[in-house]
Design a protein around this motif. Structure first.
Motif, PDB file in Angstrom:
ATOM      1  N   VAL A  61       0.851  -1.182   0.000  1.00  8.18           N
ATOM      2  CA  VAL A  61       0.000   0.000   0.000  1.00  8.18           C
ATOM      3  C   VAL A  61       0.891   1.237   0.000  1.00  8.18           C
ATOM      4  CG1 VAL A  61      -1.922  -1.155   1.143  1.00  8.18           C
ATOM      5  CG2 VAL A  61      -0.212  -0.006   2.522  1.00  8.18           C
ATOM      6  N   THR A  62       0.303   2.362  -0.309  1.00  9.99           N
ATOM      7  CA  THR A  62       1.049   3.621  -0.310  1.00  9.99           C
ATOM      8  C   THR A  62       1.731   3.816   1.048  1.00  9.99           C
ATOM      9  OG1 THR A  62      -0.563   4.581  -1.807  1.00  9.99           O
ATOM     10  CG2 THR A  62       0.855   6.122  -0.611  1.00  9.99           C
ATOM     11  N   PHE A  63       2.974   4.275   1.030  1.00 10.72           N
ATOM     12  CA  PHE A  63       3.734   4.437   2.273  1.00 10.72           C
ATOM     13  C   PHE A  63       3.250   5.695   3.003  1.00 10.72           C
ATOM     14  CE2 PHE A  63       7.570   5.575   4.783  1.00 10.72           C
ATOM     15  CZ  PHE A  63       7.611   4.443   5.569  1.00 10.72           C
ATOM     16  N   TRP A  64       2.106   5.558   3.655  1.00 12.27           N
ATOM     17  CA  TRP A  64       1.497   6.675   4.368  1.00 12.27           C
ATOM     18  C   TRP A  64       2.300   7.155   5.576  1.00 12.27           C
ATOM     19  CZ3 TRP A  64       0.581   5.356   9.326  1.00 12.27           C
ATOM     20  CH2 TRP A  64       0.402   4.006   9.622  1.00 12.27           C
ATOM     21  N   PRO A  65       3.131   6.321   6.233  1.00 13.26           N
ATOM     22  CA  PRO A  65       3.901   6.832   7.366  1.00 13.26           C
ATOM     23  C   PRO A  65       4.859   7.969   7.001  1.00 13.26           C
ATOM     24  CG  PRO A  65       3.875   4.440   7.446  1.00 13.26           C
ATOM     25  CD  PRO A  65       3.291   4.845   6.132  1.00 13.26           C
ATOM     26  N   ALA A  66       5.142   8.135   5.707  1.00 12.11           N
ATOM     27  CA  ALA A  66       6.063   9.206   5.301  1.00 12.11           C
ATOM     28  C   ALA A  66       5.544  10.581   5.722  1.00 12.11           C
ATOM     29  CB  ALA A  66       6.279   9.167   3.793  1.00 12.11           C
ATOM     30  N   ILE A  67       4.233  10.752   5.750  1.00 10.51           N
ATOM     31  CA  ILE A  67       3.672  12.066   6.088  1.00 10.51           C
ATOM     32  C   ILE A  67       3.938  12.419   7.555  1.00 10.51           C
ATOM     33  CG2 ILE A  67       1.557  13.435   6.246  1.00 10.51           C
ATOM     34  CD1 ILE A  67       0.628  11.874   3.717  1.00 10.51           C
ATOM     35  N   LEU A 122      10.835  17.260  10.125  1.00 10.20           N
ATOM     36  CA  LEU A 122      10.983  18.664   9.728  1.00 10.20           C
ATOM     37  C   LEU A 122      10.895  19.590  10.937  1.00 10.20           C
ATOM     38  CD1 LEU A 122      11.315  20.559   7.301  1.00 10.20           C
ATOM     39  CD2 LEU A 122       8.814  20.635   7.156  1.00 10.20           C
ATOM     40  N   ILE A 123       9.993  19.291  11.847  1.00 10.33           N
ATOM     41  CA  ILE A 123       9.875  20.098  13.073  1.00 10.33           C
ATOM     42  C   ILE A 123      11.172  20.037  13.875  1.00 10.33           C
ATOM     43  CG2 ILE A 123       8.721  20.217  15.320  1.00 10.33           C
ATOM     44  CD1 ILE A 123       6.129  19.389  13.819  1.00 10.33           C
ATOM     45  N   ILE A 124      11.772  18.862  13.990  1.00  8.47           N
ATOM     46  CA  ILE A 124      13.033  18.728  14.732  1.00  8.47           C
ATOM     47  C   ILE A 124      14.124  19.556  14.069  1.00  8.47           C
ATOM     48  CG2 ILE A 124      14.888  17.133  15.362  1.00  8.47           C
ATOM     49  CD1 ILE A 124      12.721  14.980  15.766  1.00  8.47           C
ATOM     50  N   VAL A 125      14.243  19.459  12.747  1.00  8.28           N
ATOM     51  CA  VAL A 125      15.287  20.190  12.020  1.00  8.28           C
ATOM     52  C   VAL A 125      15.078  21.698  12.156  1.00  8.28           C
ATOM     53  CG1 VAL A 125      16.190  20.702   9.716  1.00  8.28           C
ATOM     54  CG2 VAL A 125      15.781  18.339  10.393  1.00  8.28           C
ATOM     55  N   VAL A 126      13.862  22.159  11.936  1.00  5.22           N
ATOM     56  CA  VAL A 126      13.591  23.598  12.013  1.00  5.22           C
ATOM     57  C   VAL A 126      13.808  24.112  13.428  1.00  5.22           C
ATOM     58  CG1 VAL A 126      11.762  25.337  11.837  1.00  5.22           C
ATOM     59  CG2 VAL A 126      12.047  23.648  10.034  1.00  5.22           C
ATOM     60  N   SER A 127      13.408  23.345  14.435  1.00  5.96           N
ATOM     61  CA  SER A 127      13.602  23.800  15.810  1.00  5.96           C
ATOM     62  C   SER A 127      15.076  23.933  16.161  1.00  5.96           C
ATOM     63  CB  SER A 127      12.903  22.867  16.799  1.00  5.96           C
ATOM     64  OG  SER A 127      13.552  21.623  16.870  1.00  5.96           O
ATOM     65  N   ARG A 128      15.923  23.085  15.579  1.00  6.49           N
ATOM     66  CA  ARG A 128      17.362  23.189  15.834  1.00  6.49           C
ATOM     67  C   ARG A 128      17.974  24.364  15.089  1.00  6.49           C
ATOM     68  NH1 ARG A 128      17.933  21.195  20.436  1.00  6.49           N
ATOM     69  NH2 ARG A 128      20.159  20.941  20.179  1.00  6.49           N
ATOM     70  N   ILE A 129      17.450  24.675  13.916  1.00 11.03           N
ATOM     71  CA  ILE A 129      17.963  25.815  13.148  1.00 11.03           C
ATOM     72  C   ILE A 129      17.564  27.129  13.803  1.00 11.03           C
ATOM     73  CG2 ILE A 129      17.724  27.062  10.957  1.00 11.03           C
ATOM     74  CD1 ILE A 129      17.499  24.291   9.596  1.00 11.03           C
ATOM     75  N   VAL A 130      16.325  27.199  14.266  1.00  9.76           N
ATOM     76  CA  VAL A 130      15.787  28.430  14.826  1.00  9.76           C
ATOM     77  C   VAL A 130      16.248  28.660  16.258  1.00  9.76           C
ATOM     78  CG1 VAL A 130      13.626  29.611  15.437  1.00  9.76           C
ATOM     79  CG2 VAL A 130      13.796  28.365  13.287  1.00  9.76           C
ATOM     80  N   ALA A 131      16.591  27.585  16.971  1.00 10.56           N
ATOM     81  CA  ALA A 131      16.973  27.697  18.386  1.00 10.56           C
ATOM     82  C   ALA A 131      18.160  28.638  18.559  1.00 10.56           C
ATOM     83  CB  ALA A 131      17.319  26.329  18.944  1.00 10.56           C
TER      84      ALA A 131
END
Length: 74
Positions: free
Chosen positions: A46-52, A59-68
């Motif tokens: 089936v479509t790999f829905w866990p990707a979402i 993305l939240i983890i990466v952005v929070s580390r960049i913005v911190a």
């Protein structure tokens, strides 16, 4: 000559990042396992829905580390 203890103490504390990434990896593994079971039971991939949700959290983890701000443990 530099003091080795000074370098260790001035290094940013990455314990929170390690915990966040560990939780994210565990979450990813669980969702992927659910996807595998669903695919096996349905008899097709089936479509790999866990990707979402995996991608959004990553993305939240990466952005929070960049913005911190430096020195801020959030």
């Amino acid at each position: 000559m530099t003091d080795p203890d000074r370098n260790l103490n001035s290094a940013p504390d990455n314990s929170k990042l390690k915990k966040e990434v560990s939780a994210w990896l565990s979450f990813s593994a669980v969702l992927t396992a659910v996807w595998v079971v669903i695919s096996i039971l349905s008899g097709e991939l089936v479509t790999f829905w866990p990707a979402i949700p995996i991608g959004i959290w990553g993305l939240i983890i990466v952005v929070s580390r960049i913005v911190a701000k430096p020195g801020n443990d959030s």
